[in-house]
Design a protein around this motif. Structure first.
Motif, PDB file in Angstrom:
ATOM      1  N   THR A  38       0.832  -1.206   0.000  1.00 30.48           N
ATOM      2  CA  THR A  38       0.000   0.000   0.000  1.00 30.48           C
ATOM      3  C   THR A  38       0.864   1.253   0.000  1.00 30.48           C
ATOM      4  O   THR A  38       0.607   2.206  -0.753  1.00 30.48           O
ATOM      5  N   GLN A  39       1.901   1.260   0.818  1.00 27.48           N
ATOM      6  CA  GLN A  39       2.810   2.394   0.833  1.00 27.48           C
ATOM      7  C   GLN A  39       3.550   2.527  -0.492  1.00 27.48           C
ATOM      8  O   GLN A  39       3.794   3.635  -0.976  1.00 27.48           O
ATOM      9  N   ILE A  42       1.186   4.196  -2.975  1.00 22.31           N
ATOM     10  CA  ILE A  42       0.985   5.619  -2.667  1.00 22.31           C
ATOM     11  C   ILE A  42       2.201   6.433  -3.099  1.00 22.31           C
ATOM     12  O   ILE A  42       2.075   7.466  -3.794  1.00 22.31           O
ATOM     13  N   TYR A 166      -5.629  -0.681  -0.190  1.00 23.65           N
ATOM     14  CA  TYR A 166      -4.659  -1.252  -1.130  1.00 23.65           C
ATOM     15  C   TYR A 166      -5.251  -1.327  -2.526  1.00 23.65           C
ATOM     16  O   TYR A 166      -4.602  -0.926  -3.512  1.00 23.65           O
ATOM     17  N   GLY A 169      -5.466   2.088  -4.086  1.00 20.73           N
ATOM     18  CA  GLY A 169      -4.166   2.511  -4.593  1.00 20.73           C
ATOM     19  C   GLY A 169      -3.809   1.800  -5.882  1.00 20.73           C
ATOM     20  O   GLY A 169      -3.246   2.410  -6.812  1.00 20.73           O
ATOM     21  N   SER A 173      -3.344   3.606  -9.452  1.00 19.24           N
ATOM     22  CA  SER A 173      -2.054   3.447 -10.121  1.00 19.24           C
ATOM     23  C   SER A 173      -2.236   3.008 -11.568  1.00 19.24           C
ATOM     24  O   SER A 173      -1.580   3.521 -12.482  1.00 19.24           O
ATOM     25  N   ALA A 227      -2.816  10.924  -4.492  1.00 20.75           N
ATOM     26  CA  ALA A 227      -1.892  10.139  -3.676  1.00 20.75           C
ATOM     27  C   ALA A 227      -1.856  10.652  -2.239  1.00 20.75           C
ATOM     28  O   ALA A 227      -1.762   9.866  -1.287  1.00 20.75           O
ATOM     29  N   LEU A 230      -4.802   9.232  -0.282  1.00 20.34           N
ATOM     30  CA  LEU A 230      -4.541   7.850   0.124  1.00 20.34           C
ATOM     31  C   LEU A 230      -3.567   7.807   1.294  1.00 20.34           C
ATOM     32  O   LEU A 230      -3.725   7.005   2.223  1.00 20.34           O
ATOM     33  N   ASN A 231      -2.579   8.681   1.258  1.00 27.02           N
ATOM     34  CA  ASN A 231      -1.574   8.692   2.322  1.00 27.02           C
ATOM     35  C   ASN A 231      -2.168   9.096   3.669  1.00 27.02           C
ATOM     36  O   ASN A 231      -1.866   8.489   4.698  1.00 27.02           O
ATOM     37  N   TRP A 234      -4.177   6.349   4.989  1.00 30.78           N
ATOM     38  CA  TRP A 234      -3.336   5.238   5.435  1.00 30.78           C
ATOM     39  C   TRP A 234      -2.664   5.554   6.778  1.00 30.78           C
ATOM     40  O   TRP A 234      -2.593   4.706   7.664  1.00 30.78           O
TER      41      TRP A 234
END
Length: 357
Positions: A38-39, A42, A166, A169, A173, A227, A230-231, A234
């Motif tokens: 996931t990271q 992102i 996840y 993301g 992407s 992004a 999402l961060n 998260w």
């Protein structure tokens, strides 16, 4: 191998990779999926905006993490109600998403309009100044953040379970990658590449060079804002330190590790960075040679140095060279076997010709 076959092979490889990523939650541990991957997705999204601007526009931007942070801060200010810091507007989470993306896109347009009239090192330094200004704005204005940042940020109910984040993301992407690849073939993308190669000639042909650069910067800011959302979902919080000079340079390093001239390199560089950051400390005997968590940036520096020495195009450059060698080797093997049969065939024809005469 002709161009159609090459593109088909690349498309199939990417489709296979996406399929593996879709199935990954059932194949890997929850920690690997929800933390590492996931990271990676992102950071890859954010780094892809750097690659997009550099590859198609000839602009190396250090302001992408600022756009990343603006979206997170704006969402926190709009969505929270009764928090310790921020505006605490208490809006519906999806209304806060729209507000955050709108503010981020407008900021990218305004900052891009200013920076669009500079090039090269001046553009780089101006975008770095943007990042520094953004850090102090959020650190000093306590009404929207303050040095402690905004905490207790909740993601929308639709993205409640970590695995859904996840998949969000992954979906973004894929869309962003396909979108950037498509834009390069459009009239705008071709004009942007012309501005990259020869802005003076493009201006003489009637193209508005600053406008093309501004729109490209705005699009990159929009994606970086996605992004950033999402961060913040998260992490559950955001503070000014997360958009300071250090993280800004790390995002650029991620793009360089993967390959600044390849969109795929953004996610590849993010994966390598997160992998090293997560698992380096667990390697056996690492602590005995003096590598600790406090020296992680030194390790990353050594890795970047090694990659740049081996391949200035980053990891994707190494992969492309290996693929090229395999193709040349595969192409020479049939040629060699065919070449061995040619003299026999030629001799036979000569003998037949001699018999007829």
């Amino acid at each position: 191998m002709n161009l159609r076959e090459r593109l088909t092979g690349e498309t199939l490889a990417l489709a296979g990779l996406v399929l593996i990523l879709v199935l990954l939650p059932s194949l890997a541990t929850a920690f690997f999926v929800n933390f590492v991957m996931t990271q990676t997705l992102i950071l890859g999204l954010a780094a892809a905006t750097i690659v997009f601007l550099a590859k198609y526009g000839g602009m190396t931007s250090l302001a992408q993490l600022l756009m990343f942070g603006i979206a997170g801060f704006m969402f926190g200010n709009a969505a929270l109600d009764g928090g310790a810091r921020g505006l605490n507007l208490g809006w519906h989470p999806w209304a806060a998403v729209g507000f955050a993306i709108l503010v981020t896109t407008l900021a990218a347009f305004l900052l891009g309009a200013i920076a669009s009239r500079t090039t090269g090192i001046y553009f780089l330094m101006l975008t770095l100044v943007y990042g520094v200004i953004g850090y102090f704005v959020f650190a000093q204005i306590v009404e929207i953040s303050g040095p402690g940042g905004i905490t207790s940020i909740q993601r929308p109910d639709l993205l409640g379970p970590p695995v859904r984040l996840y998949y969000a993301g992954l979906l973004l992407s894929v869309v962003v990658y396909a979108g950037f690849r498509t834009i390069r073939r459009t009239a705008f993308g071709l004009a942007l590449q012309g501005v990259r190669d020869d802005p003076i000639r493009m201006a003489s042909l009637g193209f508005n060079v600053p406008l093309h650069r501004t729109l490209a910067f705005t699009l990159a800011g929009f994606v970086a804002g996605l992004a950033g959302l999402l961060n913040v979902w998260w992490n559950g919080q955001i503070d000014p330190a997360s958009i300071s000079i250090g993280p800004t340079l790390i995002l650029l390093i991620i793009a360089v590790i993967g390959g600044i001239s390849s969109l795929e390199g953004a996610w590849l560089g993010a994966f390598v960075y997160v992998l090293v950051f997560t698992y380096l400390r667990d390697l056996p005997f690492v602590d005995r040679i003096g590598i600790t968590e406090a020296r992680f940036n030194t390790v990353i520096g050594v890795i970047v140095l090694a990659i740049m020495v081996l391949s200035p195009e980053g990891l994707t450059g190494i992969v492309q060279r290996l693929r090229g060698r395999l193709r040349r080797r595969a192409a020479t093997e049939p040629t060699a076997s065919t070449g061995g049969s040619l003299p026999v065939h030629t001799t036979t024809q000569k003998e037949l010709g001699g018999t007829r005469s």
